[in-house]
Write a protein that holds these residues in place. Structure first.
Motif, PDB file in Angstrom:
ATOM      1  N   GLY A   9      16.968 126.608 125.494  1.00 55.54           N
ATOM      2  CA  GLY A   9      17.546 127.011 126.768  1.00 55.54           C
ATOM      3  C   GLY A   9      18.990 127.452 126.681  1.00 55.54           C
ATOM      4  O   GLY A   9      19.520 128.042 127.622  1.00 55.54           O
ATOM      5  N   LYS A  10      19.646 127.170 125.559  1.00 51.08           N
ATOM      6  CA  LYS A  10      21.057 127.523 125.394  1.00 51.08           C
ATOM      7  C   LYS A  10      21.252 128.738 124.495  1.00 51.08           C
ATOM      8  O   LYS A  10      22.238 129.459 124.628  1.00 51.08           O
ATOM      9  CB  LYS A  10      21.826 126.330 124.818  1.00 51.08           C
ATOM     10  N   GLY A  11      20.344 128.933 123.562  1.00 60.80           N
ATOM     11  CA  GLY A  11      20.434 130.093 122.692  1.00 60.80           C
ATOM     12  C   GLY A  11      21.356 129.911 121.505  1.00 60.80           C
ATOM     13  O   GLY A  11      21.980 128.864 121.321  1.00 60.80           O
ATOM     14  N   TRP A  12      21.441 130.960 120.695  1.00 64.24           N
ATOM     15  CA  TRP A  12      22.250 130.943 119.486  1.00 64.24           C
ATOM     16  C   TRP A  12      23.697 131.347 119.748  1.00 64.24           C
ATOM     17  O   TRP A  12      24.591 130.945 119.015  1.00 64.24           O
ATOM     18  CB  TRP A  12      21.658 131.913 118.456  1.00 64.24           C
ATOM     19  N   ASN A  13      23.908 132.168 120.753  1.00 69.70           N
ATOM     20  CA  ASN A  13      25.221 132.782 120.958  1.00 69.70           C
ATOM     21  C   ASN A  13      25.962 132.103 122.110  1.00 69.70           C
ATOM     22  O   ASN A  13      25.517 132.167 123.260  1.00 69.70           O
ATOM     23  CB  ASN A  13      25.045 134.275 121.260  1.00 69.70           C
ATOM     24  N   ILE A  43       9.496 134.280 121.289  1.00 74.25           N
ATOM     25  CA  ILE A  43       9.184 133.783 119.949  1.00 74.25           C
ATOM     26  C   ILE A  43      10.484 133.305 119.307  1.00 74.25           C
ATOM     27  O   ILE A  43      11.514 133.983 119.418  1.00 74.25           O
ATOM     28  CB  ILE A  43       8.535 134.891 119.090  1.00 74.25           C
ATOM     29  N   PRO A  44      10.488 132.145 118.646  1.00 76.64           N
ATOM     30  CA  PRO A  44      11.715 131.650 118.001  1.00 76.64           C
ATOM     31  C   PRO A  44      12.092 132.485 116.781  1.00 76.64           C
ATOM     32  O   PRO A  44      11.632 132.239 115.666  1.00 76.64           O
ATOM     33  CB  PRO A  44      11.348 130.212 117.621  1.00 76.64           C
ATOM     34  N   VAL A  45      12.931 133.473 116.997  1.00 81.06           N
ATOM     35  CA  VAL A  45      13.369 134.363 115.929  1.00 81.06           C
ATOM     36  C   VAL A  45      14.678 135.013 116.367  1.00 81.06           C
ATOM     37  O   VAL A  45      14.902 135.214 117.564  1.00 81.06           O
ATOM     38  CB  VAL A  45      12.296 135.445 115.636  1.00 81.06           C
ATOM     39  N   ILE A  46      15.560 135.317 115.413  1.00 81.51           N
ATOM     40  CA  ILE A  46      16.819 135.961 115.770  1.00 81.51           C
ATOM     41  C   ILE A  46      16.640 137.476 115.825  1.00 81.51           C
ATOM     42  O   ILE A  46      15.707 138.033 115.245  1.00 81.51           O
ATOM     43  CB  ILE A  46      17.956 135.580 114.795  1.00 81.51           C
ATOM     44  N   HIS A  47      17.556 138.121 116.502  1.00 76.74           N
ATOM     45  CA  HIS A  47      17.458 139.545 116.807  1.00 76.74           C
ATOM     46  C   HIS A  47      17.280 140.411 115.561  1.00 76.74           C
ATOM     47  O   HIS A  47      16.423 141.294 115.525  1.00 76.74           O
ATOM     48  CB  HIS A  47      18.723 139.977 117.558  1.00 76.74           C
ATOM     49  N   ALA A  48      18.084 140.155 114.541  1.00 81.97           N
ATOM     50  CA  ALA A  48      18.095 141.022 113.360  1.00 81.97           C
ATOM     51  C   ALA A  48      16.837 140.909 112.515  1.00 81.97           C
ATOM     52  O   ALA A  48      16.565 141.786 111.690  1.00 81.97           O
ATOM     53  CB  ALA A  48      19.317 140.710 112.498  1.00 81.97           C
ATOM     54  N   GLY A  81      20.546 135.565 119.669  1.00 82.97           N
ATOM     55  CA  GLY A  81      21.800 135.717 118.946  1.00 82.97           C
ATOM     56  C   GLY A  81      22.556 136.966 119.342  1.00 82.97           C
ATOM     57  O   GLY A  81      23.764 137.062 119.138  1.00 82.97           O
ATOM     58  N   THR A  82      21.848 137.930 119.926  1.00 86.48           N
ATOM     59  CA  THR A  82      22.469 139.195 120.331  1.00 86.48           C
ATOM     60  C   THR A  82      22.157 139.546 121.782  1.00 86.48           C
ATOM     61  O   THR A  82      23.032 139.959 122.536  1.00 86.48           O
ATOM     62  CB  THR A  82      21.989 140.347 119.420  1.00 86.48           C
ATOM     63  N   VAL A  83      20.905 139.383 122.165  1.00 83.13           N
ATOM     64  CA  VAL A  83      20.448 139.755 123.510  1.00 83.13           C
ATOM     65  C   VAL A  83      19.851 138.529 124.196  1.00 83.13           C
ATOM     66  O   VAL A  83      18.999 137.837 123.615  1.00 83.13           O
ATOM     67  CB  VAL A  83      19.392 140.881 123.444  1.00 83.13           C
ATOM     68  N   GLU A  84      20.287 138.259 125.426  1.00 87.13           N
ATOM     69  CA  GLU A  84      19.728 137.131 126.162  1.00 87.13           C
ATOM     70  C   GLU A  84      18.330 137.470 126.669  1.00 87.13           C
ATOM     71  O   GLU A  84      18.008 138.636 126.927  1.00 87.13           O
ATOM     72  CB  GLU A  84      20.633 136.721 127.323  1.00 87.13           C
ATOM     73  N   VAL A  85      17.507 136.448 126.818  1.00 88.59           N
ATOM     74  CA  VAL A  85      16.122 136.645 127.237  1.00 88.59           C
ATOM     75  C   VAL A  85      16.048 137.372 128.572  1.00 88.59           C
ATOM     76  O   VAL A  85      15.227 138.278 128.764  1.00 88.59           O
ATOM     77  CB  VAL A  85      15.383 135.290 127.329  1.00 88.59           C
ATOM     78  N   SER A  86      16.911 136.993 129.503  1.00 90.68           N
ATOM     79  CA  SER A  86      16.864 137.598 130.837  1.00 90.68           C
ATOM     80  C   SER A  86      17.094 139.104 130.787  1.00 90.68           C
ATOM     81  O   SER A  86      16.584 139.842 131.637  1.00 90.68           O
ATOM     82  CB  SER A  86      17.901 136.939 131.751  1.00 90.68           C
TER      83      SER A  86
END
Length: 393
Positions: free
Chosen positions: A311-315, A342-347, A324-329
């Motif tokens: 719920g807090k994210g990477w960034n 899916i639990p995965v970072i943007h890059a 890490g780059t783009v929020e889900v919303s």
């Protein structure tokens, strides 16, 4: 470097042009496209790469223009484009191996795994094979002519069936989509990894390259698209002016459909402006900006968003869960037929196995999940269909 300049002074004009180009390359920092190429798995039988004449920084454009003008006077009889002469060695053959044009070239035509590219600075064209070897260079007509000769010589059949076009994000290259493309090939679909100069032009100009590639796919019955990050915005910009009736389904991976807050934070910095170019300035969340004006895709589409899952994210600089780059919303777009996180970072989304499986499943079935239960994102005036009635006793 002194040795190179001595060569410039003592060589013929044609040789000097090549050495000057090499000087330009030597003074250029390594681009993200070059890094992508270095990390990508090599194809069987691929020759060593020749890094000559592959990158052209904006401050080198005047040099190249002057070389072209000078070379025009010495263009051999029958050579219809002086740029082609710059790429020839003293024996007259075109240098073969290239880096594939990851940042300064854009694809304008596909035929199987042959591609014709346009240089964003000089405007000249070249024909590459599946190993990024240059087969022809010059005008668009000359490259099409060379491709037609290859088709006749090797009796290459016309394209047919289903094609999936993979569109990378900003600063990245088609190599970042290679894992997904190979997965599509395993499902009897032709995977085409589309390159465009994402850091050199704006989003709508990027869409023009995509349009040329789609419109040139003769013989293909169905076209799907899988797009990462800004590639989704480029695709939406394509739909602003064009629509091919063969387009079936679209999957967006981490696309900032509502803008990217990181772009809001960084847009004024010199580094961001230099690296991300005109399109980077358009990634902001400005309600009067480019992104809100882009249409919702008229085809069936799904969205896959990366999350941390807490719920807090990477960034810490953007609110809510994110990749890490783009929020889900920001990835959500009304009208989507299905949505999943899916639990995965943007890059790394494009190389993630789960992402690939979900994306290919949607292209084939219209559902991201194996159970066929979709999670659509409704439009403002859209309602969910009523659940099916339970069977009566």
């Amino acid at each position: 470097m002194q040795k190179l300049f001595r060569q410039l002074l003592n060589s013929s004009l044609a040789d000097s042009a090549r050495v000057a180009w090499l000087c330009t390359v030597a003074l250029t920092t390594v681009s993200a496209a070059g890094q992508e190429q270095a990390s990508a798995p090599k194809q069987a039988g691929q020759p060593p790469l020749d890094r000559r004449a592959e990158v052209l920084p904006p401050n080198g454009l005047s040099l190249v223009k002057s070389l072209v003008e000078a070379q025009s006077a010495e263009t051999p009889a029958g050579e219809d484009d002086p740029m082609a002469a710059l790429f020839r060695d003293p024996k007259g053959s075109i240098w073969s191996s290239t880096l594939g044009g990851r940042q300064f070239w854009g694809d304008v035509h596909f035929f199987h795994h042959f591609r014709i590219q346009k240089n964003v600075f000089t405007g000249h064209y070249r024909l590459l094979d599946s190993h990024d070897r240059r087969l022809a260079s010059g005008t668009l007509e000359a490259c099409h002519s060379a491709l037609n000769e290859l088709r006749k010589k090797d009796n290459i059949p016309s394209m047919s069936g289903t094609v999936v076009i993979f569109v990378h994000g900003i600063v990245r290259s088609s190599k970042s989509m290679s894992t997904l493309a190979r997965l599509a090939e395993k499902h009897d679909m032709t995977g085409l990894e589309f390159d465009y100069p994402s850091t050199q032009i704006d989003i709508r100009d990027c869409a023009e390259y995509l349009h040329q590639c789609i419109s040139g796919l003769e013989g293909v019955e169905k076209i799907h698209l899988v797009v990462h990050s800004m590639g989704g915005l480029v695709t939406r910009a394509y739909f602003e002016k064009y629509h091919d009736p063969r387009i079936g389904r679209l999957v967006m991976l981490g696309t900032p459909n509502q803008g990217a807050r990181m772009a809001d934070h960084l847009k004024g910095t010199l580094l961001f402006k230099t690296v991300f170019g005109p399109a980077g300035q358009q990634l902001v969340t400005d309600p009067e900006g480019v992104i809100p004006s882009l249409p919702i895709p008229p085809c069936e589409f799904a969205i896959i968003a990366g999350v941390r899952g807490d719920g807090k994210g990477w960034n810490p600089f953007i609110a809510g869960d994110d990749d890490g780059t783009v929020e889900v919303s920001s990835t959500r777009l009304p009208g989507a037929a299905d949505f999943i996180t899916i639990p995965v970072i943007h890059a790394l989304m494009m190389r993630d196995q789960a992402v690939g499986e979900h994306a290919l499943r949607f292209l084939q079935t219209g559902s991201l999940r194996a159970d066929g239960q979709n999670e659509p994102i409704l439009k403002v005036d859209q309602k969910l269909p009523p659940p099916p009635e339970s069977p009566r006793d």
